[in-house]
Design a protein around this motif. Structure first.
Motif, short mmCIF file in Angstrom:
data_model
loop_
_atom_site.label_atom_id
_atom_site.label_comp_id
_atom_site.label_asym_id
_atom_site.label_seq_id
_atom_site.Cartn_x
_atom_site.Cartn_y
_atom_site.Cartn_z
N MET A 1 28.58 34.73 32.19
CA MET A 1 29.73 34.18 31.49
C MET A 1 31.03 34.50 32.21
O MET A 1 32.01 33.75 32.09
CB MET A 1 29.78 34.71 30.06
N GLN A 2 31.06 35.61 32.97
CA GLN A 2 32.26 35.93 33.72
C GLN A 2 32.53 34.85 34.77
O GLN A 2 33.69 34.47 35.00
CB GLN A 2 32.11 37.30 34.38
N LEU A 3 31.47 34.34 35.39
CA LEU A 3 31.62 33.21 36.32
C LEU A 3 32.07 31.97 35.57
O LEU A 3 32.91 31.20 36.05
CB LEU A 3 30.30 32.96 37.03
N GLY A 4 31.52 31.78 34.36
CA GLY A 4 31.95 30.65 33.55
C GLY A 4 33.42 30.72 33.20
O GLY A 4 34.14 29.72 33.29
N PHE A 5 33.89 31.92 32.80
CA PHE A 5 35.31 32.10 32.52
C PHE A 5 36.15 31.78 33.76
O PHE A 5 37.20 31.13 33.67
CB PHE A 5 35.59 33.54 32.08
N ALA A 6 35.70 32.26 34.92
CA ALA A 6 36.46 32.04 36.15
C ALA A 6 36.60 30.56 36.45
O ALA A 6 37.69 30.07 36.80
CB ALA A 6 35.78 32.77 37.31
N MET A 7 35.50 29.81 36.33
CA MET A 7 35.55 28.37 36.62
C MET A 7 36.38 27.63 35.57
O MET A 7 37.17 26.74 35.90
CB MET A 7 34.13 27.81 36.66
N LEU A 8 36.20 27.99 34.31
CA LEU A 8 36.97 27.35 33.24
C LEU A 8 38.46 27.59 33.43
O LEU A 8 39.28 26.66 33.32
CB LEU A 8 36.51 27.88 31.88
N CYS A 9 38.83 28.84 33.72
CA CYS A 9 40.24 29.17 33.90
C CYS A 9 40.82 28.49 35.14
O CYS A 9 41.92 27.94 35.11
CB CYS A 9 40.41 30.69 34.02
N ALA A 10 40.07 28.52 36.23
CA ALA A 10 40.57 27.92 37.47
C ALA A 10 40.81 26.43 37.31
O ALA A 10 41.83 25.89 37.78
CB ALA A 10 39.57 28.17 38.60
N GLY A 11 39.91 25.75 36.63
CA GLY A 11 40.09 24.32 36.43
C GLY A 11 41.18 23.97 35.45
O GLY A 11 41.75 22.88 35.50
N SER A 12 41.51 24.92 34.54
CA SER A 12 42.48 24.65 33.49
C SER A 12 43.92 24.92 33.90
O SER A 12 44.85 24.60 33.16
CB SER A 12 42.15 25.49 32.24
N HIS B 1 44.13 21.34 37.04
CA HIS B 1 44.01 20.53 38.25
C HIS B 1 42.59 20.06 38.54
O HIS B 1 42.39 19.22 39.41
CB HIS B 1 44.52 21.34 39.45
N ASN B 2 41.57 20.59 37.82
CA ASN B 2 40.20 20.25 38.20
C ASN B 2 39.29 20.23 36.98
O ASN B 2 38.82 21.26 36.52
CB ASN B 2 39.69 21.26 39.23
N ALA B 3 39.03 19.02 36.48
CA ALA B 3 38.17 18.88 35.31
C ALA B 3 36.73 19.25 35.63
O ALA B 3 35.98 19.72 34.75
CB ALA B 3 38.22 17.44 34.80
N THR B 4 36.32 19.07 36.88
CA THR B 4 34.96 19.43 37.28
C THR B 4 34.69 20.91 37.06
O THR B 4 33.64 21.31 36.54
CB THR B 4 34.72 19.08 38.76
N LEU B 5 35.66 21.75 37.44
CA LEU B 5 35.50 23.20 37.25
C LEU B 5 35.46 23.56 35.77
O LEU B 5 34.74 24.47 35.37
CB LEU B 5 36.63 23.95 37.94
N VAL B 6 36.23 22.86 34.95
CA VAL B 6 36.22 23.13 33.51
C VAL B 6 34.85 22.84 32.92
O VAL B 6 34.31 23.64 32.15
CB VAL B 6 37.30 22.29 32.80
N VAL B 7 34.27 21.69 33.28
CA VAL B 7 32.95 21.33 32.76
C VAL B 7 31.89 22.30 33.27
O VAL B 7 31.01 22.75 32.52
CB VAL B 7 32.60 19.88 33.14
#
Length: 466
Positions: free
Chosen positions: A28-39, A213-219
Motif C-alpha cells: 500500500m505504501q507503493l500505492g500511496f506513492a503512485m496515487l500521490c504522484a499522479g494527483s 498531472h498523471n491519471a494513469t498513476l492515480v489508477v
C-alpha cells in the motif's frame, strides 16, 4: 514443555499468514506513492514520492524505538492509556503476550500508512524538513497511543479489555478510526494551518481546479491500494487457523474470506455511486473521482469488515460515497485545500465507518472476531440489528476522542512549525515547484534545453523576464 508437532505446524501457518498480510499492507505504501504522484502537478512529483519513502524509513525507526512500546507495551506498569515496555523491541518475542517479530512487522506496516495519509493533505507547499518532523512524531507517538487505546488488551476502548467501555468496547477491527481518522485529522490541521496552494482560489474565493498531472498513476495507485487492503482487513485476524466451536468447517479461515468479500463490496459500491453522483454534479465521467470513491468505501468498511453481513457492506459503501462527495463540496465552500482529498476521504469516511459498525455489527460475527466463536458469549452488537446502544455509544466515543487527541497533539506541532517558518515554502518556490526548488531538478526529463533544471536557473530566468 515443548510444543507438539501439531502446535508447531499451526504456529508456522499462522506466522506465514501474518507475514504475507504484512507484505500486502506494505504494498500500500507503493500505492500511496503512485496515487500521490499522479494527483499532484509534474513539478512536484519527485517531492511527493520522496515524502512517501521518508514516511517508510522514518516510520520504521520511530515505531521500532518508541511506537510499538507505546502501542502494545504491557507488564507490571501497564495502563489503559499508553504502553510502557518493549522499547526497541526489548523482550520480543514475548510468550506472555503473544508478540513476535511477525506481529511487529504487521503493525509497522499500519504505522507508516498513517503518515502517508497526512503527507497527501499538505502536498505541493510543504518544506521537506517539516515532513521529517511530523512523520516521526505521528508514527512514533500520536498514532501508537490510539493503537493502545483500541487494540491493546489493556486499552480503555478495547473490546478485549477486562473493563469494557459501556459494556462493549469500540469495534475498530482494522482501523477506520485508529489508522484513517488519525491520519485524516492530522492532515486537516496541517492543511488548515498552511492554507491553500497558490492559485487554488481566485480573488473572489472561487475555486480554480488544479488537476494532477498523471491519471494513469492515480489508477495504478488505486489498484495497488485495493490489493493491499486484502492484507489490511483480512490480515487483522492475525491468525487463520482458529476453529470455531460446535462447527465442523468454520473458523477464522471462513471469516477471512468473508472479510475480503465485504471489503470488495464496500469499495465497489462507493466507486459506482461516486461515478454517477459526480456525473450528475459536474456533467462528465471522472476516473479520478471514482478512484477516490473506491478508496472511501474501503476506508469506511475497515472498521466493521469482520462483523457485518455482505449486504451491509453495500450500505456502507453507498453512504461513504455521499460522505466524500458532501465533504468535498463543503471543503470548497470553506476554501480548504487538500490536494489528495485525504482529510475528507480518510477522516470523513473513517468516522462514518465507525458509526456504521455501531449500527450494523452482527452478534455472531462479533463473537467470532473477538471471542473465537465461544458458545454462550453475549456481547453488544449493532443498534439496527437489535443490539442496543452500547456499541454505538463506544463507536461515537472513539470518533470524538481520536479527533480530540490528534487535534491536541498535531495541531500545536503544525502551529509551532509554522511559527518557526519551517512548514510552508515561499511563494516563489511554490510557483517554481518543489522538485526544482528543493530536490535538484524535475522528476521528468524535458526535451526543451531552455527548461530550468535547477532553482537558481529558474530564478535567473525570472529576473531576466523570461
Amino acid at each position: 514443555m515443548a510444543a507438539s508437532w501439531e502446535e508447531s505446524v499451526e504456529y508456522s501457518i499462522n506466522t506465514i499468514y501474518l507475514l504475507f498480510s504484512a507484505y500486502l499492507v506494505f504494498v500500500m505504501q507503493l500505492g500511496f506513492a503512485m496515487l500521490c504522484a499522479g494527483s499532484v502537478r509534474a513539478k512536484n512529483a519527485m517531492n511527493i514520492m520522496l515524502t512517501n519513502v521518508v514516511d517508510a524509513v522514518v516510520g520504521s525507526l520511530s515505531f521500532y524505538i518508541f511506537g510499538f512500546a507505546f502501542a502494545f507495551g504491557e507488564g507490571a506498569h501497564s495502563n489503559p492509556f499508553i504502553g510502557t515496555s518493549f522499547f526497541a523491541l526489548s523482550d520480543i518475542p514475548s510468550s506472555s503476550y503473544g508478540y513476535d517479530y511477525s506481529f511487529f512487522l504487521f503493525q509497522w506496516a499500519f504505522a507508516i500508512a498513517v503518515a502517508g495519509i497526512t503527507s497527501g493533505s499538505i502536498a505541493e507547499r510543504t518544506q521537506f524538513s517539516a515532513y521529517l518532523i511530523f512523520s516521526c512524531f505521528l508514527s512514533g507517538f500520536v498514532y501508537p497511543v490510539v493503537v493502545h487505546w483500541v487494540w491493546s488488551d489493556s486499552g480503555w476502548l478495547s473490546p478485549n479489555s477486562r473493563n469494557l467501555l459501556l459494556g462493549s468496547g469500540a469495534i475498530d477491527f482494522a482501523g477506520s478510526g485508529v489508522v484513517h481518522l488519525v491520519g485524516g485529522v492530522a492532515g486537516l490541521w496541517g492543511s488548515f494551518i498552511e492554507g491553500p496552494r497558490v492559485g487554488r482560489f481566485d480573488a473572489f474565493g472561487k475555486p480554480i481546479p488544479i488537476r494532477g498531472h498523471n491519471a494513469t498513476l492515480v489508477v495504478l495507485g488505486t489498484f495497488l491500494l485495493w490489493f493491499g487492503w486484502f492484507g489490511f482487513n483480512p490480515g487483522s485476524f492475525d491468525k487463520i487457523l482458529v476453529a470455531y466451536p460446535n462447527t465442523s468447517d468454520q473458523g477464522n479461515w471462513t471469516a477471512v474470506g468473508r472479510t475480503a468479500v465485504i471489503t470488495t463490496l464496500a469499495g465497489s459500491t462507493a466507486g459506482i455511486v461516486t461515478l454517477f453522483g459526480r456525473r450528475l454534479l459536474v456533467g462528465h465521467w471522472d476516473a479520478l473521482d471514482v478512484c477516490n470513491g473506491v478508496l472511501g468505501g474501503f476506508v469506511a468498511i475497515t472498521s466493521g469488515c469482520a462483523v457485518v453481513e455482505p449486504w451491509a457492506a453495500v450500505v456502507c459503501g453507498f453512504f461513504a460515497a455521499w460522505v466524500l462527495i458532501g465533504l468535498n463540496i463543503l471543503a470548497l465552500k470553506l476554501k480548504f485545500d487538500d490536494p489528495l482529498e485525504a482529510t475528507q476521504l480518510h477522516g470523513g469516511c473513517g468516522a462514518w465507518g465507525l458509526i456504521f459498525t455501531g449500527l450494523f455489527a452482527k452478534e455472531e460475527f462479533v463473537i467470532q472476531a473477538y471471542n473465537s466463536g465461544t458458545v454462550g458469549t453475549v456481547r453488544p452488537y449493532g443498534l439496527l440489528m437489535g443490539g442496543g446502544w452500547g456499541l454505538l455509544g463506544a463507536q461515537v466515543t472513539e470518533v470524538l476522542v481520536i479527533a480530540g487527541w490528534v487535534s491536541l497533539t498535531m495541531g500545536p506541532l503544525f502551529y509551532a512549525l509554522d511559527s518557526l517558518q519551517i512548514l510552508r515554502i515561499s511563494v516563489d518556490e511554490e510557483v517554481a515547484g518543489l522538485d526544482v526548488s528543493s530536490h535538484g531538478g524535475h522528476a521528468y526529463v524535458h526535451s526543451d534545453e531552455n527548461h530550468p533544471r535547477f532553482y537558481a536557473e529558474y530564478v535567473s530566468l525570472q529576473d531576466n523576464g523570461s
